[in-house]
Design a protein around this motif. Structure first.
Motif, mmCIF file in Angstrom:
data_model
loop_
_atom_site.group_PDB
_atom_site.id
_atom_site.type_symbol
_atom_site.label_atom_id
_atom_site.label_comp_id
_atom_site.label_asym_id
_atom_site.label_seq_id
_atom_site.Cartn_x
_atom_site.Cartn_y
_atom_site.Cartn_z
ATOM 1 N N ASN A 28 -5.838 -43.232 63.849
ATOM 2 C CA ASN A 28 -5.135 -44.453 64.028
ATOM 3 C C ASN A 28 -4.897 -45.119 65.560
ATOM 4 O OD1 ASN A 28 -4.711 -45.487 61.202
ATOM 5 N ND2 ASN A 28 -4.091 -43.585 61.095
ATOM 6 N N ALA A 29 -5.812 -44.184 66.430
ATOM 7 C CA ALA A 29 -5.316 -44.723 67.998
ATOM 8 C C ALA A 29 -5.484 -46.320 68.141
ATOM 9 C CB ALA A 29 -6.188 -43.901 68.749
ATOM 10 N N THR A 30 -6.199 -47.021 67.183
ATOM 11 C CA THR A 30 -6.451 -48.359 67.620
ATOM 12 C C THR A 30 -5.839 -49.020 66.347
ATOM 13 O OG1 THR A 30 -8.664 -48.345 66.587
ATOM 14 C CG2 THR A 30 -8.356 -48.098 68.819
ATOM 15 N N THR A 31 -5.053 -48.647 65.474
ATOM 16 C CA THR A 31 -4.355 -49.223 64.236
ATOM 17 C C THR A 31 -3.253 -50.103 64.848
ATOM 18 O OG1 THR A 31 -5.337 -47.621 62.888
ATOM 19 C CG2 THR A 31 -3.799 -49.109 62.096
ATOM 20 N N ASP A 32 -3.236 -51.530 64.881
ATOM 21 C CA ASP A 32 -2.190 -52.319 65.325
ATOM 22 C C ASP A 32 -0.848 -51.757 64.733
ATOM 23 O OD1 ASP A 32 -3.733 -53.560 67.130
ATOM 24 O OD2 ASP A 32 -4.263 -55.118 65.892
ATOM 25 N N GLY A 33 -0.030 -51.761 65.213
ATOM 26 C CA GLY A 33 1.563 -51.303 64.820
ATOM 27 C C GLY A 33 1.910 -50.090 64.302
ATOM 28 N N PHE A 34 0.527 -49.011 64.455
ATOM 29 C CA PHE A 34 1.037 -47.785 63.848
ATOM 30 C C PHE A 34 1.888 -47.086 64.728
ATOM 31 C CE2 PHE A 34 -0.683 -43.197 63.956
ATOM 32 C CZ PHE A 34 -0.447 -42.870 62.500
ATOM 33 N N LYS A 35 2.547 -46.080 64.171
ATOM 34 C CA LYS A 35 3.498 -45.224 64.847
ATOM 35 C C LYS A 35 2.979 -43.698 64.650
ATOM 36 C CE LYS A 35 6.084 -48.757 66.108
ATOM 37 N NZ LYS A 35 5.913 -49.009 67.316
ATOM 38 N N THR A 202 0.034 -52.835 69.588
ATOM 39 C CA THR A 202 -0.946 -51.853 69.559
ATOM 40 C C THR A 202 -0.485 -50.350 69.074
ATOM 41 O OG1 THR A 202 -1.035 -50.941 71.687
ATOM 42 C CG2 THR A 202 -2.796 -52.732 70.899
ATOM 43 N N SER A 203 -1.112 -49.385 68.593
ATOM 44 C CA SER A 203 -0.711 -48.354 68.202
ATOM 45 C C SER A 203 0.172 -47.911 69.414
ATOM 46 C CB SER A 203 -1.773 -47.509 67.710
ATOM 47 O OG SER A 203 -1.788 -46.235 67.841
ATOM 48 N N ASN A 204 1.001 -46.545 69.004
ATOM 49 C CA ASN A 204 1.677 -45.945 70.322
ATOM 50 C C ASN A 204 1.155 -44.496 70.295
ATOM 51 O OD1 ASN A 204 2.911 -44.614 68.009
ATOM 52 N ND2 ASN A 204 4.921 -44.811 68.726
ATOM 53 N N VAL A 205 -0.043 -44.449 69.592
ATOM 54 C CA VAL A 205 -0.539 -42.933 69.895
ATOM 55 C C VAL A 205 -0.986 -42.635 71.424
ATOM 56 C CG1 VAL A 205 -2.452 -41.479 69.166
ATOM 57 C CG2 VAL A 205 -1.311 -42.987 67.412
ATOM 58 N N ASN A 206 -0.360 -41.467 71.988
ATOM 59 C CA ASN A 206 -0.633 -41.171 73.260
ATOM 60 C C ASN A 206 -1.859 -40.183 72.859
ATOM 61 O OD1 ASN A 206 -0.913 -39.773 75.652
ATOM 62 N ND2 ASN A 206 1.378 -39.672 75.841
ATOM 63 N N VAL B 7 -10.150 -36.484 57.892
ATOM 64 C CA VAL B 7 -9.458 -37.551 58.573
ATOM 65 C C VAL B 7 -10.049 -38.226 59.719
ATOM 66 C CG1 VAL B 7 -7.206 -38.093 59.935
ATOM 67 C CG2 VAL B 7 -7.287 -36.511 57.955
ATOM 68 N N ALA B 8 -10.737 -37.304 60.751
ATOM 69 C CA ALA B 8 -11.564 -37.471 61.883
ATOM 70 C C ALA B 8 -12.569 -38.623 61.462
ATOM 71 C CB ALA B 8 -11.954 -36.461 62.631
ATOM 72 N N LYS B 9 -13.401 -38.056 60.269
ATOM 73 C CA LYS B 9 -14.337 -38.761 59.582
ATOM 74 C C LYS B 9 -13.784 -40.403 59.328
ATOM 75 C CE LYS B 9 -15.493 -39.925 55.794
ATOM 76 N NZ LYS B 9 -15.715 -40.286 54.474
ATOM 77 N N THR B 10 -12.527 -40.590 59.006
ATOM 78 C CA THR B 10 -12.422 -41.994 58.640
ATOM 79 C C THR B 10 -12.097 -42.607 59.810
ATOM 80 O OG1 THR B 10 -9.927 -41.422 58.913
ATOM 81 C CG2 THR B 10 -11.016 -41.291 56.450
ATOM 82 N N GLY B 11 -11.719 -42.067 61.203
ATOM 83 C CA GLY B 11 -11.371 -42.418 62.463
ATOM 84 C C GLY B 11 -12.780 -42.857 63.050
ATOM 85 N N LEU B 12 -13.899 -42.098 62.812
ATOM 86 C CA LEU B 12 -15.229 -42.427 63.341
ATOM 87 C C LEU B 12 -15.791 -43.673 62.633
ATOM 88 C CD1 LEU B 12 -16.963 -38.965 63.494
ATOM 89 C CD2 LEU B 12 -16.106 -40.357 65.249
ATOM 90 N N GLU B 42 -5.632 -50.309 58.839
ATOM 91 C CA GLU B 42 -4.393 -49.993 58.510
ATOM 92 C C GLU B 42 -4.501 -48.455 58.359
ATOM 93 O OE1 GLU B 42 -3.664 -51.840 54.590
ATOM 94 O OE2 GLU B 42 -4.667 -50.194 53.398
ATOM 95 N N ASP B 43 -3.507 -47.673 58.248
ATOM 96 C CA ASP B 43 -3.401 -46.265 57.932
ATOM 97 C C ASP B 43 -3.637 -46.090 56.635
ATOM 98 O OD1 ASP B 43 -0.716 -47.549 58.055
ATOM 99 O OD2 ASP B 43 0.331 -45.681 58.805
#
Lengths: 245, 263
Positions: A28-35, A202-206, B7-12, B42-43
């Protein structure tokens, strides 16, 4: 069987769970608003007769990191982001009030203002917002939504509604199973929170931290497996010592 | 099986979906009337691995304060079309029109279905009818006689032609525009055309310069609204995020491999 094997196994299992959590943050590193979610291990002592020598590992999500993510300017009128500790309210599919810091909104054919998932954005009274046919919709810094009616011959904007803006205590916020953040303590009043339109959070993932975590977890897993291997060697040794030949 | 791997697969998948949206934008950076699209995510749902408040040990005083909810990844929920107006490109071609406003030109495909477009590079077919660059008839039909020399299209959409021997230009027809309450809900069908959907609402047909339909500018075309700098930045971001997720795949794979080789 040897206790050591079970303890090492619980370590490996919990590390694998933690790796899944870390993978979710990265996905979710590029999911907007994700925490991003925190993750921690806890030692669980096994109480009982004899020596308290066993402590199993337990992985848990100790909380969610609510620090703001970087702001991305999009220039789109219906992209909004709240500042600092403010949140705006949307209605989750189960009917409860969910809090978001940023929303890419759009208007349905019926005129309902919804977020990117299609869930209604709430007004200061806590009910969904409806906007009549409009040429242009703009959102002021206090959350007031105004629009230029479609049949208007002038340039006079009409006020429609105001976004529900709240300032919850971060300690009371919890991320639900649907990914929405909810307030768990008491009722929230409408607060003075500034919003900016034309931008998204944007997502706050570091990502650097997440990648480092990933490496660390991989190595920890290998160590647990090594312990399991050592335990296997011990068992083999004692078997051979006691073998009748 | 290994959760982290899935989970990483969904990211890819998410990032390659995003790259597809970006590459479509960049590919259409020079398409007249094209509207850029933005991939939205969305997550996914979270799973309750351990409920908060569950008992940690047999001793009742000892409960888990925070539990473990694991996220299951990310999902692309669509490409949001951004309907900002593109730049005007002056072509000085008398059959090129640009819509300055929210309206869409209507055209009829070979089966008589109504399609909507922002691409105003009009042409004349073998019968003298005004058509889009893909050959679809403009609705309502406008016929341009062969002997017409100069065509003028006024800002309110009136098409007039100068016939030899006449001092006054003859009115040949009227261009009409359609507006939608939610243009982002239109279905893109390719060839610069959009189709009405339930989400877009029903089209409102009107003459140019009425309501928000916008005015017609002859001799110009609307270039695409793709911001190439923004697209390139997004491309870098998508690529890097993809790389990071692929690192998770190899890390999860490494963990399983190590387990298989050593136990």
């Amino acid at each position: 069987m040897d206790r050591m094997l079970y303890i090492a196994m619980s370590g490996a299992k919990e590390v694998a769970l933690s790796q899944a959590n870390n993978a979710n943050n990265l996905a979710n590193a590029t999911t907007d608003g994700f925490k991003q979610d925190f993750n921690q291990f806890r030692a669980m002592h096994v109480e009982g007769p004899g020596w308290n020598s066993r402590a199993y590992a337990l992985d848990e999500r100790s909380g969610t990191d609510f620090t703001p993510g970087p702001i991305k300017v999009t220039g789109r009128d219906l992209d909004v982001v709240t500042k600092e500790n403010g949140f705006m309210a949307v209605q989750a599919p189960d009917g409860s009030e969910a809090l978001v810091r940023s929303a890419s909104m759009h208007v349905t054919p019926e005129g309902d203002l919804v977020d990117v998932r299609g869930d209604p954005v709430l007004n200061e009274g806590g009910s969904p917002i409806n906007i009549p046919p409009a040429k242009k919709i703009s959102i002021a810094s206090d959350g007031t939504i105004s629009f230029l009616p479609a049949d208007s011959q002038t340039n006079i904007m009409v006020t429609a509604d105001q976004l529900r803006l709240v300032e919850p205590d971060i300690k009371n916020l919890q991320k639900g199973l649907d990914g929405y953040i909810r307030n768990t303590g008491g009722n929230l009043d409408q607060a003075i929170v500034k919003v900016t339109s034309g931008a998204l959070e944007t997502s706050n993932v570091n990502t650097v931290e997440a990648l480092t975590n990933m490496i660390e977890l991989s190595r920890k897993y290998e160590m647990q497996v090594k312990m399991m291997n050592t335990s296997k060697a011990h068992a083999q040794k004692s078997d051979s010592l006691l073998s009748l030949s | 099986m290994e959760r982290a791997l899935y989970v990483a697969k969904t990211g890819l998948e998410g990032q390659s979906f995003r790259l597809a949206a970006i590459s479509n934008n960049i590919a259409n950076a020079n398409t007249y009337g094209f509207k850029s699209g933005r991939a939205e995510f969305e997550d996914l749902m979270y799973q309750n691995v351990r409920q908060p408040g569950a008992q940690a040990t047999q001793d009742e005083a000892n409960t888990l304060p925070s539990g473990l909810q694991l996220g299951t990844g990310v999902k692309a929920i669509g490409v949001q079309k951004i309907f900002t107006e593109g730049n005007a490109m002056i072509t000085n071609n008398q059959l090129d029109v640009m819509i300055q406003g929210k309206g869409f030109l209507r055209a009829l495909d070979q089966n008589g279905n109504i399609l909507y477009t922002r691409d105003g590079s009009l042409q004349v077919n073998q019968n003298g009818d005004l058509v889009t660059s893909s050959g679809y008839l403009i609705d309502p039909n406008i016929n341009i006689p062969q002997n017409v020399t100069e065509i003028t299209i006024s800002s309110d959409g009136q098409v007039a032609g100068q016939e030899p021997g006449n001092t006054q230009p003859t009115v040949l027809g009227q261009l009409e525009l359609s507006t939608f309450i939610n243009p982002a809900g239109l279905e893109s069908v390719g060839q610069n055309f959009y189709k009405e959907t339930l989400a877009s609402g029903t089209p409102q047909d009107k003459n140019p310069e009425t309501d928000e339909a916008g005015s017609i500018l002859q001799g110009a075309l609307e270039s695409s609204n793709v911001n190439t700098v923004e697209e390139l930045v997004s491309m870098i971001e998508a690529q890097r995020t993809y790389e990071m997720n692929s690192k998770v795949v190899s890390a999860a794979d490494g963990m399983m491999k190590y387990l298989n080789n050593n136990v």
